[in-house]
Design a protein around this motif. Structure first.
Motif, PDB file in Angstrom:
ATOM      1  N   TYR A  55       0.813  -1.114  -0.011  1.00 44.09           N
ATOM      2  CA  TYR A  55       0.070   0.165  -0.005  1.00 44.09           C
ATOM      3  C   TYR A  55       0.836   1.134  -0.127  1.00 44.09           C
ATOM      4  N   HIS A  56       0.456   2.355  -0.783  1.00 37.17           N
ATOM      5  CA  HIS A  56       1.438   3.565  -0.784  1.00 37.17           C
ATOM      6  C   HIS A  56       0.239   4.846  -0.595  1.00 37.17           C
ATOM      7  N   HIS A  57      -0.730   4.906  -1.211  1.00 40.18           N
ATOM      8  CA  HIS A  57      -1.589   6.094  -0.844  1.00 40.18           C
ATOM      9  C   HIS A  57      -3.007   5.712  -1.474  1.00 40.18           C
ATOM     10  N   LEU A  58      -4.108   6.698  -1.076  1.00 40.82           N
ATOM     11  CA  LEU A  58      -5.388   6.623  -1.429  1.00 40.82           C
ATOM     12  C   LEU A  58      -5.452   8.071  -2.250  1.00 40.82           C
ATOM     13  N   GLY A  59      -5.725   8.113  -3.356  1.00 36.24           N
ATOM     14  CA  GLY A  59      -6.094   9.501  -4.069  1.00 36.24           C
ATOM     15  C   GLY A  59      -7.293   9.669  -4.098  1.00 36.24           C
ATOM     16  N   VAL A  60      -7.786  10.958  -3.650  1.00 39.41           N
ATOM     17  CA  VAL A  60      -9.007  11.256  -3.488  1.00 39.41           C
ATOM     18  C   VAL A  60      -9.621  12.682  -4.294  1.00 39.41           C
ATOM     19  N   PRO A  61     -10.208  12.499  -5.361  1.00 41.97           N
ATOM     20  CA  PRO A  61     -10.435  13.684  -6.049  1.00 41.97           C
ATOM     21  C   PRO A  61     -11.592  14.888  -5.358  1.00 41.97           C
ATOM     22  N   THR A  62     -11.342  15.902  -5.378  1.00 39.32           N
ATOM     23  CA  THR A  62     -12.038  17.037  -4.706  1.00 39.32           C
ATOM     24  C   THR A  62     -12.128  18.098  -5.651  1.00 39.32           C
ATOM     25  N   SER A  63     -13.281  19.181  -5.516  1.00 40.64           N
ATOM     26  CA  SER A  63     -13.389  20.182  -6.287  1.00 40.64           C
ATOM     27  C   SER A  63     -13.128  21.329  -5.170  1.00 40.64           C
ATOM     28  N   THR A  64     -13.027  21.071  -3.891  1.00 41.60           N
ATOM     29  CA  THR A  64     -12.541  22.198  -2.877  1.00 41.60           C
ATOM     30  C   THR A  64     -11.276  22.229  -2.703  1.00 41.60           C
ATOM     31  N   ILE A 120      -6.624   3.770  -5.228  1.00 42.86           N
ATOM     32  CA  ILE A 120      -5.771   3.303  -4.471  1.00 42.86           C
ATOM     33  C   ILE A 120      -4.500   2.972  -5.021  1.00 42.86           C
ATOM     34  N   ALA A 121      -3.319   3.143  -4.353  1.00 39.14           N
ATOM     35  CA  ALA A 121      -1.897   3.152  -5.049  1.00 39.14           C
ATOM     36  C   ALA A 121      -1.211   1.989  -4.191  1.00 39.14           C
ATOM     37  N   PHE A 122      -0.341   1.366  -5.159  1.00 33.08           N
ATOM     38  CA  PHE A 122       0.445   0.463  -4.504  1.00 33.08           C
ATOM     39  C   PHE A 122       1.810   0.575  -5.115  1.00 33.08           C
TER      40      PHE A 122
END
Length: 141
Positions: free
Chosen positions: A33-42, A88-90
């Motif tokens: 596991y490396h990270h979780l990328g979450v799109p946002t407009s804020t 999710i990133a690995f």
């Protein structure tokens, strides 16, 4: 006389994962596991602008869980799937081997020295694969 239908070999039954078991990517393939990328407009405090991708990122350096917020310019060259669905990133040891047999969303590229990345799609969701070279490799094994 009716035409014969081709014989399609049976697919092996998928193994059903139990609640307490890690996903196959971790338990069998050795991905980390490396990270979780979450799109946002804020807009968020501490954003860093990545000009080549026309996007802002923040949170990765400080999140104890590896959560990275991503905000995109309207004309960002990044895939619409990545701009709208969390990924999710690995970390993987061999990017080419990890891509074998996968549905590729974006081909391998090198966003910075010693780092190679690619995106795949699994069941409609984007998954990022990262390969670090040399002293950039994860010390967690």
């Amino acid at each position: 006389m009716a035409a014969q239908q081709p014989v399609i070999p049976a697919q092996p039954a998928a193994r059903i994962r139990k609640d307490h078991e890690p996903p196959e990517a971790i338990s069998a393939w050795g991905w980390r596991y490396h990270h979780l990328g979450v799109p946002t407009s804020t807009p968020r405090p501490g954003e860093c602008y990545l000009e080549q991708f026309k996007m802002y990122v923040c949170g990765f350096e400080t999140s104890p869980y590896g959560i990275e917020w991503m905000r995109f310019e309207p004309d960002s060259p990044i895939s619409a799937l990545i701009r709208t669905v969390p990924h999710i990133a690995f970390e993987v040891d061999d990017l080419e081997a990890a891509l074998e047999g996968k549905e590729i969303l974006s081909s391998p590229s090198s966003p910075s020295d010693g780092v190679r990345v690619a995106m795949i799609i699994d069941n409609g969701a984007p998954v990022e694969l990262l390969e670090f070279r040399g002293d950039l490799r994860s010390s967690v094994r």
